[in-house]
Design a protein around this motif. Structure first.
Motif, PDB file in Angstrom:
ATOM      1  N   LEU A  33      -8.211  -6.853   5.292  1.00 37.88           N
ATOM      2  CA  LEU A  33      -6.915  -7.529   5.283  1.00 37.88           C
ATOM      3  C   LEU A  33      -6.034  -6.989   4.160  1.00 37.88           C
ATOM      4  CD1 LEU A  33      -5.104  -9.648   6.545  1.00 37.88           C
ATOM      5  CD2 LEU A  33      -6.163 -11.380   5.066  1.00 37.88           C
ATOM      6  N   LEU A  34      -6.649  -6.727   3.015  1.00 37.58           N
ATOM      7  CA  LEU A  34      -5.876  -6.204   1.886  1.00 37.58           C
ATOM      8  C   LEU A  34      -5.293  -4.826   2.223  1.00 37.58           C
ATOM      9  CD1 LEU A  34      -4.904  -6.578  -1.014  1.00 37.58           C
ATOM     10  CD2 LEU A  34      -7.063  -5.588  -1.807  1.00 37.58           C
ATOM     11  N   ASP A  35      -6.110  -4.001   2.876  1.00 31.90           N
ATOM     12  CA  ASP A  35      -5.620  -2.678   3.289  1.00 31.90           C
ATOM     13  C   ASP A  35      -4.390  -2.822   4.188  1.00 31.90           C
ATOM     14  OD1 ASP A  35      -7.579  -1.387   1.889  1.00 31.90           O
ATOM     15  OD2 ASP A  35      -8.857  -0.975   3.632  1.00 31.90           O
ATOM     16  N   LEU A  36      -4.488  -3.741   5.137  1.00 30.69           N
ATOM     17  CA  LEU A  36      -3.373  -3.942   6.065  1.00 30.69           C
ATOM     18  C   LEU A  36      -2.126  -4.437   5.342  1.00 30.69           C
ATOM     19  CD1 LEU A  36      -2.289  -4.166   9.015  1.00 30.69           C
ATOM     20  CD2 LEU A  36      -3.097  -6.542   8.989  1.00 30.69           C
ATOM     21  N   ILE A  85       7.566   5.902   3.786  1.00 27.19           N
ATOM     22  CA  ILE A  85       6.127   6.198   3.772  1.00 27.19           C
ATOM     23  C   ILE A  85       5.318   4.924   4.039  1.00 27.19           C
ATOM     24  CG2 ILE A  85       4.215   6.896   2.249  1.00 27.19           C
ATOM     25  CD1 ILE A  85       5.859   9.275   3.098  1.00 27.19           C
ATOM     26  N   GLN A  86       5.747   3.806   3.461  1.00 24.15           N
ATOM     27  CA  GLN A  86       5.039   2.537   3.694  1.00 24.15           C
ATOM     28  C   GLN A  86       5.082   2.154   5.172  1.00 24.15           C
ATOM     29  OE1 GLN A  86       3.319   1.252   1.196  1.00 24.15           O
ATOM     30  NE2 GLN A  86       4.186   2.764  -0.188  1.00 24.15           N
ATOM     31  N   SER A  87       6.246   2.394   5.797  1.00 21.08           N
ATOM     32  CA  SER A  87       6.361   2.003   7.204  1.00 21.08           C
ATOM     33  C   SER A  87       5.452   2.858   8.085  1.00 21.08           C
ATOM     34  CB  SER A  87       7.823   2.077   7.667  1.00 21.08           C
ATOM     35  OG  SER A  87       8.256   3.417   7.786  1.00 21.08           O
ATOM     36  N   LEU A  88       5.318   4.130   7.726  1.00 24.68           N
ATOM     37  CA  LEU A  88       4.407   4.999   8.484  1.00 24.68           C
ATOM     38  C   LEU A  88       2.950   4.632   8.205  1.00 24.68           C
ATOM     39  CD1 LEU A  88       6.156   8.470   8.043  1.00 24.68           C
ATOM     40  CD2 LEU A  88       6.198   6.970  10.048  1.00 24.68           C
ATOM     41  N   ASP A  89       2.667   4.269   6.963  1.00 22.01           N
ATOM     42  CA  ASP A  89       1.311   3.863   6.607  1.00 22.01           C
ATOM     43  C   ASP A  89       0.906   2.632   7.415  1.00 22.01           C
ATOM     44  OD1 ASP A  89      -1.113   3.865   5.045  1.00 22.01           O
ATOM     45  OD2 ASP A  89      -0.276   2.252   3.829  1.00 22.01           O
ATOM     46  N   LEU A  90       1.838   1.675   7.518  1.00 23.44           N
ATOM     47  CA  LEU A  90       1.544   0.446   8.262  1.00 23.44           C
ATOM     48  C   LEU A  90       1.340   0.734   9.743  1.00 23.44           C
ATOM     49  CD1 LEU A  90       1.354  -2.674   8.439  1.00 23.44           C
ATOM     50  CD2 LEU A  90       3.825  -2.674   8.865  1.00 23.44           C
ATOM     51  N   LEU A  91       2.347   1.350  10.339  1.00 22.94           N
ATOM     52  CA  LEU A  91       2.345   1.503  11.800  1.00 22.94           C
ATOM     53  C   LEU A  91       1.403   2.621  12.243  1.00 22.94           C
ATOM     54  CD1 LEU A  91       3.506   0.676  14.518  1.00 22.94           C
ATOM     55  CD2 LEU A  91       5.518   2.073  14.035  1.00 22.94           C
ATOM     56  N   GLY A  92       1.364   3.699  11.490  1.00 22.45           N
ATOM     57  CA  GLY A  92       0.603   4.866  11.931  1.00 22.45           C
ATOM     58  C   GLY A  92      -0.842   4.855  11.471  1.00 22.45           C
ATOM     59  N   ARG A  93      -1.187   3.999  10.508  1.00 25.12           N
ATOM     60  CA  ARG A  93      -2.547   4.062   9.985  1.00 25.12           C
ATOM     61  C   ARG A  93      -3.199   2.681   9.903  1.00 25.12           C
ATOM     62  NH1 ARG A  93      -1.744   6.364   4.855  1.00 25.12           N
ATOM     63  NH2 ARG A  93      -1.357   8.358   5.896  1.00 25.12           N
ATOM     64  N   LEU A 151      -2.565  -0.449  10.941  1.00 24.48           N
ATOM     65  CA  LEU A 151      -2.704  -1.384  12.062  1.00 24.48           C
ATOM     66  C   LEU A 151      -3.962  -1.123  12.870  1.00 24.48           C
ATOM     67  CD1 LEU A 151       0.863  -1.702  13.612  1.00 24.48           C
ATOM     68  CD2 LEU A 151      -0.392  -3.445  12.350  1.00 24.48           C
ATOM     69  N   ALA A 152      -4.225   0.148  13.130  1.00 29.97           N
ATOM     70  CA  ALA A 152      -5.327   0.499  14.023  1.00 29.97           C
ATOM     71  C   ALA A 152      -6.640   0.699  13.274  1.00 29.97           C
ATOM     72  CB  ALA A 152      -4.969   1.767  14.806  1.00 29.97           C
ATOM     73  N   GLN A 153      -6.573   0.629  11.932  1.00 30.82           N
ATOM     74  CA  GLN A 153      -7.786   0.887  11.145  1.00 30.82           C
ATOM     75  C   GLN A 153      -8.912  -0.062  11.553  1.00 30.82           C
ATOM     76  OE1 GLN A 153      -7.158   0.576   6.858  1.00 30.82           O
ATOM     77  NE2 GLN A 153      -7.145   2.815   6.742  1.00 30.82           N
ATOM     78  N   ASN A 154     -10.136   0.463  11.598  1.00 30.72           N
ATOM     79  CA  ASN A 154     -11.307  -0.358  11.955  1.00 30.72           C
ATOM     80  C   ASN A 154     -11.073  -1.148  13.237  1.00 30.72           C
ATOM     81  OD1 ASN A 154     -12.671   0.364   9.498  1.00 30.72           O
ATOM     82  ND2 ASN A 154     -11.299  -1.064   8.465  1.00 30.72           N
ATOM     83  N   GLY A 155     -10.514  -0.483  14.217  1.00 29.84           N
ATOM     84  CA  GLY A 155     -10.296  -1.156  15.498  1.00 29.84           C
ATOM     85  C   GLY A 155      -9.348  -2.338  15.412  1.00 29.84           C
ATOM     86  N   GLY A 156      -8.445  -2.274  14.439  1.00 33.93           N
ATOM     87  CA  GLY A 156      -7.460  -3.349  14.316  1.00 33.93           C
ATOM     88  C   GLY A 156      -8.032  -4.631  13.706  1.00 33.93           C
ATOM     89  N   ALA A 157      -9.158  -4.478  12.980  1.00 34.16           N
ATOM     90  CA  ALA A 157      -9.836  -5.675  12.443  1.00 34.16           C
ATOM     91  C   ALA A 157      -8.929  -6.449  11.489  1.00 34.16           C
ATOM     92  CB  ALA A 157     -11.125  -5.265  11.739  1.00 34.16           C
ATOM     93  N   GLY A 158      -8.203  -5.752  10.630  1.00 32.78           N
ATOM     94  CA  GLY A 158      -7.327  -6.429   9.672  1.00 32.78           C
ATOM     95  C   GLY A 158      -6.229  -7.189  10.388  1.00 32.78           C
ATOM     96  N   THR A 162       3.438  -4.905  18.980  1.00 27.78           N
ATOM     97  CA  THR A 162       2.418  -4.128  18.277  1.00 27.78           C
ATOM     98  C   THR A 162       1.480  -3.446  19.273  1.00 27.78           C
ATOM     99  OG1 THR A 162       2.533  -5.683  16.447  1.00 27.78           O
ATOM    100  CG2 THR A 162       0.602  -4.254  16.531  1.00 27.78           C
ATOM    101  N   LEU A 163       1.036  -4.211  20.263  1.00 27.18           N
ATOM    102  CA  LEU A 163       0.132  -3.630  21.258  1.00 27.18           C
ATOM    103  C   LEU A 163       0.790  -2.466  21.975  1.00 27.18           C
ATOM    104  CD1 LEU A 163      -1.634  -6.765  22.792  1.00 27.18           C
ATOM    105  CD2 LEU A 163      -2.608  -4.965  21.327  1.00 27.18           C
ATOM    106  N   ALA A 164       2.055  -2.647  22.316  1.00 25.97           N
ATOM    107  CA  ALA A 164       2.758  -1.572  23.027  1.00 25.97           C
ATOM    108  C   ALA A 164       2.867  -0.323  22.144  1.00 25.97           C
ATOM    109  CB  ALA A 164       4.145  -2.052  23.448  1.00 25.97           C
ATOM    110  N   LEU A 165       3.204  -0.536  20.875  1.00 28.48           N
ATOM    111  CA  LEU A 165       3.348   0.621  19.984  1.00 28.48           C
ATOM    112  C   LEU A 165       2.009   1.302  19.746  1.00 28.48           C
ATOM    113  CD1 LEU A 165       5.864  -0.768  17.339  1.00 28.48           C
ATOM    114  CD2 LEU A 165       6.222   1.220  18.832  1.00 28.48           C
TER     115      LEU A 165
END
Lengths: 600, 600
Positions: B390-393, B447-455, B457-464, B503-506
């Motif tokens: 959650l913190l990563d997200l 960069i933060q917006s790309l980190d959020l959306l591009g990395r 959100l989907a980390q660990n299968g979207g667990a966060g 989010t799901l669509a993106l």
């Protein structure tokens, strides 16, 4: 070489495609003008702005005026710049030929002035304040006052200021305490303290003519008891020669976040009981006189805000074209060269938003100047009157919208430059700091919102508002002939329709005397109304861009496509967002009104 | 006397009502702590911040570090302030008791640090950078590196920096050119130029430990070829004594818009081919090490942005209570006294917006600190893992949201003070200038917006993400037991529902490899996601305010009502506005993506 002050292609688009400046040459007052004389004036303005104003913009910021032996000392570059401005005749750009003026339409003179505002806000303020003061004396002064004070201003020998604010009275001018006692010779003795007086001291001119708000001994309380006085820094003898120093003391200088090139002064009038002032206009009617100057000043402030935004936009655009950094998301090859940052979509977003803000506001500012021309040169009296009504209505938007959104453009310019934008080696952070004054002076944003909602909308039975709605409807009707513009037109129509409904409801509430609740969310209304106006101006620009494309000027194709894309940005990314503000207004939301002081 | 750094009542609300800091004392690591020890640390922090940091905040701004004989010279007030910070043990607030630390939870230490960030961003940076560097060496250094470099940092004798940016490589670290050649003794010879290195030179400490990103000769291209090196300003002998100066040259200082108390330096490593560095962590894995420090730094940046906003809010609030100006709309009597400006609804709007921004972001920053505590002290491994996810997200939001909206709070504080706010006699314009760095450094907003959306959100299968949605649902469920909160809960539920769909669509689009279009509007997504997170935090605060009201603490009634009104402001004036951003995302709007470079 990239343009740094404004895009001359865009200026030509505004003057000769959107606002039809050439039509003005059909009017008697401008009959001796032509596109060629207009362009010559514009070229002169650009040349002087680039040569004399822009080069010391940063130096003026880094070396703000110093208080030395009771005087304000400026950097030496200011005087040659102001002199060049005077010598080129710009101080009298709108004045009659026979009075030594250029007799230019305001549309063209504002476009000339725009170059100086983009090049150096601090230095430009000195002649601009003088223009405002001169116009006021021209309109309200006696022949004697014109001979003694106006003529030397026209000649560039005297400069002017407007002195309104006092330490305890800024927005609330009703509460000023400066007094004017009649003297035996028909003049007055002024006593009081004024602050934040721009250009209140300098040695750029032989004399400074302060226009000072003060109260006569028999003044009724409130705004209806304010009179206006000419108070020269140096007394002027009846033959026009300079006399003794008047009892006006430079008490100190203010040190500001930006706009540092312009002296901001505290002035003490009459510390020794010997400050001579001359009543201008009628007793107790000073505010009305001052408001004529103020309305001009507000348009000037709006255009100033536009031009700081414009300069920042052009700088960040050029930077984005030159600065390589990173790769596009689809490119995973670390050996590939970095792309210029303009290739990154989020950077393009920041540039497109800036373009939409500054070119939209630039159009509105020039549109207002065109209206001002109509107020005194339109063919018939009805048209003149109409132009004045619309200009009155639009003035709070012309002042406040660029002050908010072209400032936002400056913030985006800093962001495009990143860490470099945050350093003082690049000009964009100064543009922001300079521009940050504009939502404050000449009536804060809050004051503009009250002026719009509480005064201008209902003025003359809502004549200005009705006119605006007709103009927008006529614009959307024209746009409807271009199917390519449907996606731009529809959001504007939706906003206007809803805004009209909200406006009627609010006006009804105010008419019932429910002032506190009716005015409570004036900030929301200002935002929605302003976006509606700028949305209309963007749709007007888009129509002309479509015409430009259809008329097949291949060389200009990119220019017109850029216009259409910026219009699309504004009408689809910005305009629909205002439904949120309108929903709150429709609900008569009282979140802010109900907040109690002790809850903070 | 009004509080100037933060509201201690609000801090107590966060720690002991919303975030339950006392529960942490049930965990073995914090078992020796209690509410009393927490409060003692907080009181010490406030006292030192008020006594040593706040008084020279303006002086540090007006007298930025000077480049003198190859050294950076600071004003003399910085060292006693930093020394007081060190002596009170704050540098090691989180470190083990046995290592000389205070073994405080991050939740409490961040709250301590907040006082310094509000008091003086410029001076605070020196110990903060040192904390980050020390933590990195603690996590990745060898025992020998810890003995030679970490221990003197813990002892307050050495300070630290992070040296990433190069003239041609800021956001794109893959392109750094600094090289590290292996030497016979196992160390490396570093060669390259770094810019914007905060705290890169000063004489506050015996030595400065630079953590430098560089590439080994056999490095693969891109981010996977970056290594990290310890490069001391002064070489350290094996016995820990200081040796010769290392080949690190202070090439110059940057002059910034704000945050001027912190030296921003250009450093040349190895101009004479003799710059000694020591590899820390694995070859080519330097970015991962640096990112641990960077993630801490990003939370620190977020909290710094909050606290500048907070200080501005408190200042403008007090000003609004004291400054008389004008009358309420219903009062037409010019003889009546002027009211304090806080009585004007539009001023209350500007104060309420500030309160909503800074207290919402303050809550999120402390919530993130609490999560950080959970990552290593939660009772079971699963909970620790969850907390990390959650913190990563949330990290991009914790960093970027305050950088945008608490900066906006600073702009509102200036506006509340009007002309005075624009002068440097009042602190609010400096708060803005200081805060303006925060959307730029440690990863720009883009960069933060790309980190959020591009990395993330989907980390660990979207667990966060799933966790976040569960937490928000649980919060709205709790809120549903308080009918008074319906008007606040519903807008959040509506936003979350729609955000999930978007989010799901993106994520689907990105999973298909459509990176350019999927990431094109990441700025819109960041805004909506951030408002959703802050809206959730405000609803959580509102629940606790309702509980506070119900539990009948009469003395706190105004406090809780203020909380509820700020929550109402955020959830009804801000949250619903995000449907506009979501609509553009749903439409896969390509306005910015389609804009061509040559159209500008």
């Amino acid at each position: 070489m990239p343009e740094t002050l404004l895009s001359s292609r865009n200026l030509a688009f505004e003057l000769y495609e959107v606002l039809d400046a050439e039509a003005l040459t059909q009017r008697p007052r401008f009959a001796e003008h032509s596109r060629e004389t207009f362009d010559a004036a514009l070229t002169t303005a650009r040349t002087i702005a680039e040569k004399y104003f822009a080069p010391h913009n940063r130096k003026g910021d880094e070396n703000e005026p110093r208080y030395v032996d009771g005087r304000a000392e400026l950097i030496p570059e200011v005087k040659p710049a102001v002199d060049a401005f005077l010598q080129a005749g710009f101080l009298n750009a709108n004045r009659d030929f026979e009075a030594g003026g250029m007799q230019l339409p305001s549309l063209v003179s504002q476009a000339c002035f725009a170059h100086f505002q983009a090049a150096n806000a601090g230095t430009t303020a000195y002649p601009f304040l003088t223009m405002g003061a001169a116009n006021l004396i021209e309109n309200f002064g006696t022949d004697e006052q014109k001979r003694l004070f106006l003529q030397p201003m026209i000649d560039g020998r005297y400069f002017g200021t407007m002195a309104l604010t006092e330490p305890h009275a800024g927005s609330s001018l009703a509460d000023i305490r400066t007094r004017a006692e009649p003297a035996a010779d028909g003049s007055y003795r002024i006593k009081g303290n004024k602050i934040f007086i721009s250009g209140g001291d300098h040695e750029l001119s032989e004399n400074i003519v302060h226009l000072v708000l003060a109260k006569l001994p028999d003044a009724p309380a409130g705004v209806k008891g304010i009179s206006l006085f000419i108070v020269p820094k140096v007394l002027v003898n009846p033959d026009g020669s300079l006399g003794a120093r008047n009892d006006v003391l430079l008490a100190g200088l203010f040190h500001k976040m930006g706009w540092r090139g312009t002296t901001s002064t505290a002035l003490n009038f009459g510390d020794n009981g010997a400050c001579v002032g001359y009543l201008i206009g009628q007793p107790h009617k000073g505010l009305a006189c001052m408001f004529q100057m103020m309305n001009e000043a507000r348009i000037g402030v709006g255009m100033g805000a536009v031009m700081l935004g414009y300069a920042g936009y052009l700088y960040s655009l050029e930077y984005a074209r030159q600065r390589p950094q990173g790769r596009l998301p689809d490119n995973k090859d670390p050996h590939s060269p970095a792309v210029p940052i303009i290739a990154h979509t989020d950077v393009r977003r920041m540039l497109l938003a800036q373009k939409a803000y500054v070119e939209g506001a630039f159009d509105l500012g020039l549109y207002a100047a065109r209206l001002f021309d109509d107020t005194h040169t339109a063919p018939d009296e009805a048209a003149r009157h109409q132009a004045q009504e619309l200009l009155d209505l639009l003035t709070p938007i012309v002042k406040s919208w660029p002050s908010e959104f072209c400032l936002k453009a400056n913030a985006l310019a800093i962001q495009v430059l990143g860490g470099h934008g945050y350093t003082r080696e690049y000009p964009v952070e100064q543009y922001y700091r300079d521009n940050r004054l504009n939502p404050i002076h000449e009536g804060t944003h809050g004051i503009q919102s009250l002026d719009l909602l509480g005064r201008k909308l209902a003025q003359n039975g809502g004549a200005g508002l009705k006119q605006l709605i007709r103009l927008i409807a006529s614009c959307t009707e024209r746009a409807s002939h271009h199917p390519a513009l449907d996606a731009l037109r529809v959001p504007l129509e939706q906003l206007v329709t809803r805004l009209q409904r909200v406006t009627l409801a609010l006006l009804g509430e105010l008419a019932e005397g429910k002032l506190s609740s009716g005015l409570a969310n004036s900030a929301l209304y200002l935002k929605a109304f302003g976006h509606c106006v700028i949305g209309w101006r963007w749709l007007a620009q888009a129509i002309h861009a479509e015409l430009g494309l259809l008329n097949g000027n291949a060389a200009d194709r990119d220019f017109y496509l850029g216009k259409l894309q910026a219009a699309r940005y504004f009408l689809t990314w910005e305009v629909p967002g205002c439904h949120h503000e309108l929903a709150l207004l429709e609900a008569s939301d009282d979140t802010c009104l109900a907040m109690q002081e002790q809850w903070f």
